[in-house]
Design an enzyme around this catalytic site. Structure first.
Site, PDB file in Angstrom:
ATOM      1  N   SER A 166       0.726  -1.267   0.097  1.00  0.00           N
ATOM      2  CA  SER A 166       0.054  -0.025   0.074  1.00  0.00           C
ATOM      3  C   SER A 166       0.732   1.262   0.076  1.00  0.00           C
ATOM      4  O   SER A 166       1.882   1.446   0.895  1.00  0.00           O
ATOM      5  CB  SER A 166      -0.871   0.057   1.177  1.00  0.00           C
ATOM      6  OG  SER A 166      -1.005   1.199   1.884  1.00  0.00           O
TER       7      SER A 166
HETATM    8  N1  LIG Z   1      -6.078   8.883   2.250  1.00  0.00           N
HETATM    9  C1  LIG Z   1      -5.672   7.388   2.711  1.00  0.00           C
HETATM   10  C2  LIG Z   1      -5.890   6.361   1.982  1.00  0.00           C
HETATM   11  C3  LIG Z   1      -5.832   4.850   2.680  1.00  0.00           C
HETATM   12  C4  LIG Z   1      -6.441   3.983   2.027  1.00  0.00           C
HETATM   13  O1  LIG Z   1      -7.124   3.972   1.041  1.00  0.00           O
HETATM   14  N2  LIG Z   1      -5.745   2.778   2.009  1.00  0.00           N
HETATM   15  C5  LIG Z   1      -6.216   1.620   1.339  1.00  0.00           C
HETATM   16  C6  LIG Z   1      -4.990   0.574   0.896  1.00  0.00           C
HETATM   17  S1  LIG Z   1      -3.902   1.101  -0.084  1.00  0.00           S
HETATM   18  C7  LIG Z   1      -7.183   0.802   2.178  1.00  0.00           C
HETATM   19  O2  LIG Z   1      -6.978   0.664   3.313  1.00  0.00           O
HETATM   20  N3  LIG Z   1      -8.143   0.321   1.291  1.00  0.00           N
HETATM   21  C8  LIG Z   1      -9.197  -0.323   2.076  1.00  0.00           C
HETATM   22  C9  LIG Z   1     -10.369   0.232   2.338  1.00  0.00           C
HETATM   23  O3  LIG Z   1     -10.695   1.395   2.064  1.00  0.00           O
HETATM   24  O4  LIG Z   1     -11.386  -0.447   2.718  1.00  0.00           O
HETATM   25  C10 LIG Z   1      -4.425   7.446   3.601  1.00  0.00           C
HETATM   26  O5  LIG Z   1      -3.476   8.295   2.820  1.00  0.00           O
HETATM   27  O6  LIG Z   1      -4.029   6.712   4.478  1.00  0.00           O
END
Ligand SMILES: N[C@@H](CCC(=O)N[C@@H](CS)C(=O)NCC(=O)O)C(=O)O
Length: 217
Positions: free
Chosen positions: A11
């Protein structure tokens, strides 16, 4: 100072936090989460982070998520100086703008291309999503006009966050690097000059590349 970090190595926001921790000389207990096994949707994780995103930091009971919020918190609390995120309001405002650009443009473009590819096995990238990614590269290209880094001539948190997302976007949506020479040179500059880049950004990027390659080849 017990720091726990819920994380996913491929990620990009997780890896931005890894790099920030490294530059600050901090160690966190890594608590890996599998998105494939939907561990971010378990009642235990939702109790910590109802937005179910990764990364999430827990600092001695204090919980914060979103990589940008995590990094600004870590720098404010543990940084020995303010070079990554200056206190000067105008310098900080430029960095904040780039961090919001990361969330709103770079990461959104990446998500819209990579999620269908990796999780839904859709190999076709719709034209408007391709255009959005090209627009994101073109904006970075402009930010870098006359600057070595995204907020001037020294690396800052803006570079840490945006380079993690951009190098991942480059794997998911490959454009001709010669079309964006400033971006290409900036990525190389970050690799060469940000201490800890290779140990923190690259391994998860290699995993990400493997996931994308498995779908595209
Ligand atoms: N703006 C957030 C984005 C975090 C994000 O969307 N991470 C993804 C993985 S890259 C995630 O957790 N996806 C699962 C979900 O949103 O349910 C950050 O910078 O931490």
């Amino acid at each position: 100072m017990p720091l726990d970090l819920y994380c996913v190595d491929p990620s990009p926001p997780t890896r931005a936090v890894y790099l920030c921790l490294k530059i600050l000389g901090l160690e966190a207990n890594k608590k890996p989460i599998s998105l494939f096994k939907r561990e971010h949707l378990t009642p235990e994780y939702l109790k910590i982070n109802p937005q179910h995103t990764v990364p999430t930091l827990v600092d001695d009971g204090f919980v914060i998520w979103d990589s940008h919020a995590i990094c600004t918190y870590l720098i404010g609390k543990y940084g020995k100086d303010d070079s990554l995120y200056p206190k000067d309001l105008q310098k900080r405002a430029i960095i904040d703008q780039r961090l919001h650009f990361d969330t709103g443009m770079l990461f959104t473009s990446l998500f819209q291309i990579a999620y269908p590819l990796i999780f839904l096995k859709c190999k076709e990238i719709p034209k408007e999503k391709q255009q959005r990614a090209r627009d994101a590269y073109a904006m970075l290209e402009k930010f870098l006009d006359g600057n070595d880094y995204l907020a001037g001539n020294n690396y800052t948190l803006a570079d840490i966050c945006c380079v993690s997302t951009t190098t991942t976007l480059v794997e998911a949506f490959r454009v001709h690097a010669d079309d964006f020479p400033n971006v290409k040179a900036w990525i190389q500059r970050c690799k060469d000059n940000i201490p800890g880049y290779q140990e923190t950004i690259q391994p998860g990027l290699n995993i990400y590349k493997g996931l994308v390659d498995a779908e595209l080849n």
